[in-house]
Design a protein around this motif. Structure first.
Motif, PDB file in Angstrom:
ATOM      1  N   ASN A  77      12.029   4.198   9.754  1.00  0.00           N
ATOM      2  CA  ASN A  77      10.796   4.503  10.474  1.00  0.00           C
ATOM      3  C   ASN A  77      10.000   3.246  10.832  1.00  0.00           C
ATOM      4  OD1 ASN A  77       9.646   6.922  11.461  1.00  0.00           O
ATOM      5  ND2 ASN A  77       7.933   6.753  10.024  1.00  0.00           N
ATOM      6  N   HIS A  78      10.619   2.070  10.626  1.00  0.00           N
ATOM      7  CA  HIS A  78       9.984   0.793  10.964  1.00  0.00           C
ATOM      8  C   HIS A  78       8.697   0.588  10.173  1.00  0.00           C
ATOM      9  CE1 HIS A  78      12.127   1.523  15.035  1.00  0.00           C
ATOM     10  NE2 HIS A  78      12.931   0.885  14.214  1.00  0.00           N
ATOM     11  N   GLU A  79       8.796   0.754   8.859  1.00  0.00           N
ATOM     12  CA  GLU A  79       7.642   0.585   7.983  1.00  0.00           C
ATOM     13  C   GLU A  79       7.968  -0.419   6.880  1.00  0.00           C
ATOM     14  OE1 GLU A  79       5.777   5.098   8.270  1.00  0.00           O
ATOM     15  OE2 GLU A  79       7.215   4.629   6.684  1.00  0.00           O
ATOM     16  N   LEU A  80       6.927  -0.912   6.233  1.00  0.00           N
ATOM     17  CA  LEU A  80       7.022  -1.796   5.069  1.00  0.00           C
ATOM     18  C   LEU A  80       7.767  -3.105   5.354  1.00  0.00           C
ATOM     19  CD1 LEU A  80       7.844   0.808   2.257  1.00  0.00           C
ATOM     20  CD2 LEU A  80       5.653   0.274   3.346  1.00  0.00           C
ATOM     21  N   PRO A  81       7.351  -3.869   6.347  1.00  0.00           N
ATOM     22  CA  PRO A  81       7.998  -5.172   6.575  1.00  0.00           C
ATOM     23  C   PRO A  81       7.742  -6.114   5.405  1.00  0.00           C
ATOM     24  CG  PRO A  81       5.983  -5.011   7.857  1.00  0.00           C
ATOM     25  CD  PRO A  81       6.214  -3.652   7.261  1.00  0.00           C
ATOM     26  N   GLY A  82       8.700  -7.017   5.167  1.00  0.00           N
ATOM     27  CA  GLY A  82       8.563  -7.974   4.086  1.00  0.00           C
ATOM     28  C   GLY A  82       7.884  -9.253   4.551  1.00  0.00           C
ATOM     29  N   ARG A  83       7.712 -10.156   3.630  1.00  0.00           N
ATOM     30  CA  ARG A  83       7.122 -11.454   3.950  1.00  0.00           C
ATOM     31  C   ARG A  83       8.208 -12.393   4.474  1.00  0.00           C
ATOM     32  NH1 ARG A  83       2.896 -12.291  -1.166  1.00  0.00           N
ATOM     33  NH2 ARG A  83       2.415 -10.054  -1.404  1.00  0.00           N
ATOM     34  N   VAL A  84       7.770 -13.431   5.158  1.00  0.00           N
ATOM     35  CA  VAL A  84       8.692 -14.400   5.745  1.00  0.00           C
ATOM     36  C   VAL A  84       9.553 -15.027   4.653  1.00  0.00           C
ATOM     37  CG1 VAL A  84       8.853 -16.582   7.000  1.00  0.00           C
ATOM     38  CG2 VAL A  84       7.144 -14.875   7.670  1.00  0.00           C
TER      39      VAL A  84
ATOM     40  N   LEU B 249       7.577   5.692 -15.838  1.00  0.00           N
ATOM     41  CA  LEU B 249       6.342   5.036 -15.407  1.00  0.00           C
ATOM     42  C   LEU B 249       6.451   3.521 -15.538  1.00  0.00           C
ATOM     43  CD1 LEU B 249       3.702   7.408 -17.059  1.00  0.00           C
ATOM     44  CD2 LEU B 249       4.324   7.311 -14.639  1.00  0.00           C
ATOM     45  N   LEU B 250       7.015   3.071 -16.644  1.00  0.00           N
ATOM     46  CA  LEU B 250       7.111   1.637 -16.889  1.00  0.00           C
ATOM     47  C   LEU B 250       8.062   0.954 -15.907  1.00  0.00           C
ATOM     48  CD1 LEU B 250       6.541  -0.868 -18.567  1.00  0.00           C
ATOM     49  CD2 LEU B 250       8.303  -0.116 -20.183  1.00  0.00           C
ATOM     50  N   LEU B 251       9.258   1.515 -15.743  1.00  0.00           N
ATOM     51  CA  LEU B 251      10.240   0.884 -14.860  1.00  0.00           C
ATOM     52  C   LEU B 251       9.818   0.948 -13.398  1.00  0.00           C
ATOM     53  CD1 LEU B 251      13.661   1.954 -16.416  1.00  0.00           C
ATOM     54  CD2 LEU B 251      12.503  -0.256 -16.567  1.00  0.00           C
ATOM     55  N   TYR B 252       9.351   2.118 -12.949  1.00  0.00           N
ATOM     56  CA  TYR B 252       8.891   2.193 -11.566  1.00  0.00           C
ATOM     57  C   TYR B 252       7.778   1.188 -11.347  1.00  0.00           C
ATOM     58  CZ  TYR B 252       6.793   3.510  -7.206  1.00  0.00           C
ATOM     59  OH  TYR B 252       6.282   3.446  -5.929  1.00  0.00           O
ATOM     60  N   GLY B 253       6.836   1.145 -12.283  1.00  0.00           N
ATOM     61  CA  GLY B 253       5.719   0.223 -12.143  1.00  0.00           C
ATOM     62  C   GLY B 253       6.172  -1.219 -12.052  1.00  0.00           C
ATOM     63  N   ALA B 254       7.117  -1.605 -12.927  1.00  0.00           N
ATOM     64  CA  ALA B 254       7.617  -2.980 -12.918  1.00  0.00           C
ATOM     65  C   ALA B 254       8.349  -3.297 -11.618  1.00  0.00           C
ATOM     66  CB  ALA B 254       8.539  -3.197 -14.116  1.00  0.00           C
ATOM     67  N   PHE B 255       9.171  -2.347 -11.147  1.00  0.00           N
ATOM     68  CA  PHE B 255       9.900  -2.555  -9.890  1.00  0.00           C
ATOM     69  C   PHE B 255       8.941  -2.684  -8.717  1.00  0.00           C
ATOM     70  CE2 PHE B 255      13.701  -0.054 -11.797  1.00  0.00           C
ATOM     71  CZ  PHE B 255      14.128  -1.200 -12.449  1.00  0.00           C
ATOM     72  N   ARG B 256       7.999  -1.764  -8.636  1.00  0.00           N
ATOM     73  CA  ARG B 256       7.059  -1.767  -7.515  1.00  0.00           C
ATOM     74  C   ARG B 256       6.178  -3.009  -7.536  1.00  0.00           C
ATOM     75  NH1 ARG B 256       4.303   2.100  -4.301  1.00  0.00           N
ATOM     76  NH2 ARG B 256       2.997   0.906  -2.870  1.00  0.00           N
ATOM     77  N   PHE B 257       5.698  -3.374  -8.722  1.00  0.00           N
ATOM     78  CA  PHE B 257       4.836  -4.544  -8.854  1.00  0.00           C
ATOM     79  C   PHE B 257       5.572  -5.794  -8.395  1.00  0.00           C
ATOM     80  CE2 PHE B 257       2.388  -7.868 -10.916  1.00  0.00           C
ATOM     81  CZ  PHE B 257       1.093  -7.385 -10.878  1.00  0.00           C
ATOM     82  N   SER B 258       6.849  -5.903  -8.761  1.00  0.00           N
ATOM     83  CA  SER B 258       7.643  -7.081  -8.415  1.00  0.00           C
ATOM     84  C   SER B 258       7.915  -7.165  -6.919  1.00  0.00           C
ATOM     85  CB  SER B 258       8.968  -7.062  -9.183  1.00  0.00           C
ATOM     86  OG  SER B 258       8.745  -7.068 -10.583  1.00  0.00           O
ATOM     87  N   VAL B 259       8.322  -6.043  -6.315  1.00  0.00           N
ATOM     88  CA  VAL B 259       8.674  -6.061  -4.896  1.00  0.00           C
ATOM     89  C   VAL B 259       7.458  -6.334  -4.019  1.00  0.00           C
ATOM     90  CG1 VAL B 259       9.591  -4.674  -2.985  1.00  0.00           C
ATOM     91  CG2 VAL B 259      10.681  -4.566  -5.219  1.00  0.00           C
ATOM     92  N   GLU B 260       6.274  -5.973  -4.509  1.00  0.00           N
ATOM     93  CA  GLU B 260       5.063  -6.229  -3.721  1.00  0.00           C
ATOM     94  C   GLU B 260       4.869  -7.716  -3.435  1.00  0.00           C
ATOM     95  OE1 GLU B 260       2.414  -4.276  -2.491  1.00  0.00           O
ATOM     96  OE2 GLU B 260       3.518  -2.430  -2.869  1.00  0.00           O
ATOM     97  N   PHE B 261       5.489  -8.589  -4.241  1.00  0.00           N
ATOM     98  CA  PHE B 261       5.358 -10.024  -4.004  1.00  0.00           C
ATOM     99  C   PHE B 261       6.119 -10.477  -2.760  1.00  0.00           C
ATOM    100  CE2 PHE B 261       4.369 -10.152  -8.631  1.00  0.00           C
ATOM    101  CZ  PHE B 261       3.132 -10.774  -8.538  1.00  0.00           C
ATOM    102  N   VAL B 262       7.091  -9.682  -2.308  1.00  0.00           N
ATOM    103  CA  VAL B 262       7.847 -10.052  -1.101  1.00  0.00           C
ATOM    104  C   VAL B 262       7.605  -9.064   0.037  1.00  0.00           C
ATOM    105  CG1 VAL B 262       9.633 -11.257  -2.413  1.00  0.00           C
ATOM    106  CG2 VAL B 262       9.920  -8.828  -1.905  1.00  0.00           C
ATOM    107  N   ARG B 263       6.674  -8.170  -0.155  1.00  0.00           N
ATOM    108  CA  ARG B 263       6.334  -7.167   0.862  1.00  0.00           C
ATOM    109  C   ARG B 263       4.956  -7.495   1.430  1.00  0.00           C
ATOM    110  NH1 ARG B 263       5.734  -0.738  -0.779  1.00  0.00           N
ATOM    111  NH2 ARG B 263       3.960  -0.288   0.570  1.00  0.00           N
ATOM    112  N   LEU B 264       4.809  -7.373   2.726  1.00  0.00           N
ATOM    113  CA  LEU B 264       3.505  -7.628   3.330  1.00  0.00           C
ATOM    114  C   LEU B 264       2.487  -6.605   2.828  1.00  0.00           C
ATOM    115  CD1 LEU B 264       4.100  -8.430   7.117  1.00  0.00           C
ATOM    116  CD2 LEU B 264       3.251  -9.974   5.341  1.00  0.00           C
ATOM    117  N   PRO B 265       1.280  -7.056   2.475  1.00  0.00           N
ATOM    118  CA  PRO B 265       0.250  -6.075   2.105  1.00  0.00           C
ATOM    119  C   PRO B 265      -0.122  -5.235   3.317  1.00  0.00           C
ATOM    120  CG  PRO B 265      -0.702  -8.262   2.342  1.00  0.00           C
ATOM    121  CD  PRO B 265       0.791  -8.430   2.446  1.00  0.00           C
ATOM    122  N   ASP B 266      -0.623  -4.063   3.079  1.00  0.00           N
ATOM    123  CA  ASP B 266      -1.030  -3.201   4.184  1.00  0.00           C
ATOM    124  C   ASP B 266      -2.069  -3.924   5.034  1.00  0.00           C
ATOM    125  OD1 ASP B 266       0.110  -0.266   3.561  1.00  0.00           O
ATOM    126  OD2 ASP B 266      -0.358  -1.301   1.703  1.00  0.00           O
TER     127      ASP B 266
END
Length: 269
Positions: free
Chosen positions: A143-150, A207-224
């Motif tokens: 759907n062309h969403e959630l682009p990452g960082r350069v 909760l712990l694993l999802y949180g850790a995965f999501r928190f980590s990937v946010e570092f390479v994902r563009l913020p909204d």
């Protein structure tokens, strides 16, 4: 560098009605949860019809909670400017954290109706969720969403101009989340839940694993773009909402571990 695959977000059309891949991914998630739940229904003394009811309750929680959560956490200006946007789910814009709250409320109602211990039910549901999460991330990607960082990693992708980013190669962050939140999380939870665990352990681990995965990937994902960074110049809304999840997850795992140690100690007397 890899070219972004040219996939039409519309899977097919029925006259004036367009069926989007994003919506079909939700169907995949619910069907997978229904099928997996039926395989383990006997563990809670539930019938196959009960599993159908549980998935129906959960689906309502996901859709209503996910959309309202997105409107509250990410899209309040868009919602106020165009109230009908709230019902155009096929355009994207769902919040995992809102969906999680919706599912927790829905399953609480189901647990009371069936007189089940709440954590017993959430432990049952947790391994059924990751396939839907992975499918949802695939829907985001199509759907062309959630682009990452350069990035200059070999698998970086040049995203379509319609995503509002430049021509620089970027992390395919949606695919990272598909792999972690979908494949890895499912494999871990499904394998560990094959055998009885202390109540709350599987829920806490989810909760712990999802949180850790999501928190980590946010570092390479563009913020909204409508929000940017929320705090400290690097903390995104996704990370902020994920922190309480990880705290609760750790507490549930610790409590379950201590209960298990108590059981072991008593059995050794």
């Amino acid at each position: 560098m890899i070219a972004y695959p040219q996939i039409d977000p519309v899977a097919f059309s029925l006259g004036p009605i367009q069926i989007h891949w994003y919506g079909l991914m939700y169907v995949v998630g619910f069907v997978a949860a229904w099928w997996l739940g039926r395989r383990r229904a006997h563990r809670l003394g539930l019938t196959h019809d009960d599993i159908g009811d549980l998935i129906f309750y959960s689906a309502l929680g996901v859709v209503l909670g996910g959309r309202l959560g997105y409107a509250l956490f990410y899209g309040s200006e868009q919602w106020l400017a165009d109230p009908l946007w709230l019902v155009r789910i096929w355009e994207g814009g769902m919040s995992f954290h809102g969906g999680l709250i919706g599912v927790l409320v829905a399953t609480l109602a189901f647990a009371r109706k069936r007189r089940l211990a709440y954590l017993q039910l959430t432990d049952f549901i947790a391994p059924l969720v990751p396939i839907g999460l992975g499918a949802g991330r695939l829907g985001n990607f199509i759907n062309h969403e959630l682009p990452g960082r350069v990035s200059d990693v070999p698998w970086a992708m040049v995203f379509p101009p319609m995503m509002g980013v430049g021509p620089e190669p970027r992390h395919p962050s949606a695919l990272y989340e598909l792999a972690l939140e979908g494949v890895v999380l499912f494999a871990v939870l499904w394998w560990l839940s094959r055998r009885p665990q202390q109540q709350g352990f599987i829920s806490g681990l989810f909760l712990l694993l999802y949180g850790a995965f999501r928190f980590s990937v946010e570092f390479v994902r563009l913020p909204d773009p409508q929000l940017g960074f929320i705090a400290f110049g690097w903390l995104t809304m996704g990370q902020l909402l994920t922190l309480p999840m990880m705290v609760v997850g750790v507490l549930l795992v610790i409590v379950a571990y201590r209960r298990q140690q108590t059981v072991v100690a008593l059995s050794g007397r």
